[in-house]
Design a protein around this motif. Structure first.
Motif, PDB file in Angstrom:
ATOM      1  N   ASP A  66      -7.335   1.523   0.282  1.00  0.00           N
ATOM      2  CA  ASP A  66      -6.785   0.999  -0.802  1.00  0.00           C
ATOM      3  C   ASP A  66      -5.501   1.902  -1.096  1.00  0.00           C
ATOM      4  N   VAL A  67      -5.640   3.099  -0.894  1.00  0.00           N
ATOM      5  CA  VAL A  67      -4.366   4.015  -1.008  1.00  0.00           C
ATOM      6  C   VAL A  67      -3.269   3.600  -0.234  1.00  0.00           C
ATOM      7  N   THR A  69      -2.842   0.752   1.400  1.00  0.00           N
ATOM      8  CA  THR A  69      -2.376  -0.523   0.982  1.00  0.00           C
ATOM      9  C   THR A  69      -1.283  -0.496  -0.306  1.00  0.00           C
ATOM     10  N   TYR A  70      -1.727   0.559  -1.253  1.00  0.00           N
ATOM     11  CA  TYR A  70      -0.885   0.516  -2.262  1.00  0.00           C
ATOM     12  C   TYR A  70       0.499   1.237  -1.903  1.00  0.00           C
ATOM     13  N   LYS A  73       2.675  -1.055  -0.165  1.00  0.00           N
ATOM     14  CA  LYS A  73       3.356  -1.922  -1.184  1.00  0.00           C
ATOM     15  C   LYS A  73       4.728  -1.354  -1.823  1.00  0.00           C
ATOM     16  N   GLN A  74       4.538  -0.097  -1.959  1.00  0.00           N
ATOM     17  CA  GLN A  74       5.666   0.618  -2.668  1.00  0.00           C
ATOM     18  C   GLN A  74       6.829   0.732  -1.825  1.00  0.00           C
ATOM     19  N   ALA A 243       4.866   6.937  -4.618  1.00  0.00           N
ATOM     20  CA  ALA A 243       3.832   5.918  -4.603  1.00  0.00           C
ATOM     21  C   ALA A 243       2.739   6.296  -5.087  1.00  0.00           C
ATOM     22  N   MET A 247       0.522   5.319  -8.444  1.00  0.00           N
ATOM     23  CA  MET A 247      -0.837   5.052  -8.387  1.00  0.00           C
ATOM     24  C   MET A 247      -1.645   5.548  -9.383  1.00  0.00           C
ATOM     25  N   ASP A 250      -0.738   4.533 -13.200  1.00  0.00           N
ATOM     26  CA  ASP A 250      -0.815   3.238 -13.678  1.00  0.00           C
ATOM     27  C   ASP A 250      -2.411   2.785 -13.415  1.00  0.00           C
ATOM     28  N   SER A 252      -4.356   2.978 -11.056  1.00  0.00           N
ATOM     29  CA  SER A 252      -4.918   2.283  -9.671  1.00  0.00           C
ATOM     30  C   SER A 252      -5.826   3.321  -9.155  1.00  0.00           C
ATOM     31  N   TRP A 253      -5.674   4.561  -8.904  1.00  0.00           N
ATOM     32  CA  TRP A 253      -5.974   5.196  -8.271  1.00  0.00           C
ATOM     33  C   TRP A 253      -7.494   5.605  -8.692  1.00  0.00           C
ATOM     34  N   ALA A 256      -9.510   2.676  -7.760  1.00  0.00           N
ATOM     35  CA  ALA A 256     -10.048   2.575  -6.407  1.00  0.00           C
ATOM     36  C   ALA A 256     -11.322   3.769  -5.799  1.00  0.00           C
TER      37      ALA A 256
END
Length: 279
Positions: A66-67, A69-70, A73-74, A243, A247, A250, A252-253, A256
């Motif tokens: 997940d990390v 992928t994030y 993306k950035q 990034a 994460m 926002d 997202s961290w 996950a």
């Protein structure tokens, strides 16, 4: 004159070759925007549930996934432009040096020795060496392991450190992988398993083990997980750090963490600050 003509021809050919290379030959993993249609190769583990796991259907799951992928993306890549590459612990530095991957997110603890060979972004998770025991176990501290069977993988220093410094009467058991240790814990062949708490939590969170195990909650070491980047690639390190900060900010961290470790009641540390290594 003939020599000069050959030289001019060779020089022209070289220029054309370099131009072709610049246009597309090294585009695949350059870290450029996804609008270019390229891919990015990212190193992960394939055999660590909750962190980096290749599923039977070929997909990937886990906190590191997940990390990664994030972050990708950035950097400008969509999920279908990410190629996950298995990077075993012993080959991580070589994979970066060879350019096999752009970066590695694979329970990669930042150490002074490793920083001589690669650069690190992060850290993005602070883990600790811990014990995994059965849910009804009376083992609550490392000294309780005296006379008990303690499992870790062959070649790991985790169990040996406990034996040498805390519980000299612990009976060490070495298996080829953590899956075997967890199975041994389930069957009663061993009384405890030791490695990073994040790894233990990932195994315990699997559906087939839910509710059977618990973490002792010990902090026997500090493991600062970082994202490995080829030595000297400061630009990529800076982009990844930005990034990771986003994460965390926002939410997202934390999402996950909850998704991948929550079922094991993993009491994670707060997201570490970029560049701050906890000794």
């Amino acid at each position: 004159m003939k020599l000069r003509k050959v030289t001019v021809f060779a020089a022209t050919a070289l220029v054309l070759s370099l131009t072709a290379t610049a246009c597309g030959g090294d585009n695949k993993d350059s870290g450029s925007s996804s609008s270019g249609g390229g891919k990015i190769k990212v190193g992960i583990k394939y055999d660590q549930p909750g962190l980096g796991l290749k599923e039977p259907n070929g997909s990937f799951s886990g906190f590191d996934v997940d990390v990664a992928t994030y972050v990708a993306k950035q950097l400008g890549y969509k999920p279908n432009q990410i190629e996950f590459v298995e990077t075993k612990s012993a080959d991580r530095e070589n994979a970066l040096a060879r350019g096999d991957v752009k970066f590695i997110a694979a329970t990669y603890s930042i150490t002074d020795e490793r920083k001589q060979k690669v650069d690190f972004a992060g850290p993005y998770l602070l883990a600790h060496q811990d014990l995994l025991v059965k849910a009804n176990s009376d083992i609550s501290k490392a000294t309780d392991l005296n006379g008990k069977k303690l499992c870790s993988v062959t070649g790991s220093t985790s169990a040996q450190n406990i034996h040498d410094t805390i519980a000299p009467k612990a009976n060490l058991r070495e298996y080829s992988g953590y899956s075997e240790c967890i199975a041994g814990l389930q069957s009663g062949a061993v009384d405890a398993v030791t490695t990073d708490d994040s790894i233990l939590a990932g195994f315990a969170a699997q559906d087939k083990y839910k509710g059977q195990f618990k973490l002792a909650g010990l902090k026997l070491s500090n493991e600062n997980y970082g994202i490995g980047v080829k030595k000297g690639d400061t630009a990529t390190v800076n982009k990844i750090n930005s990034a990771l900060e986003k994460m965390v900010s926002d939410g997202s961290w934390q999402k996950a963490v909850d998704k991948n470790f929550g079922p094991a009641n993993y009491k994670n540390e707060q997201a570490p600050k970029i560049g701050v290594i906890v000794k």
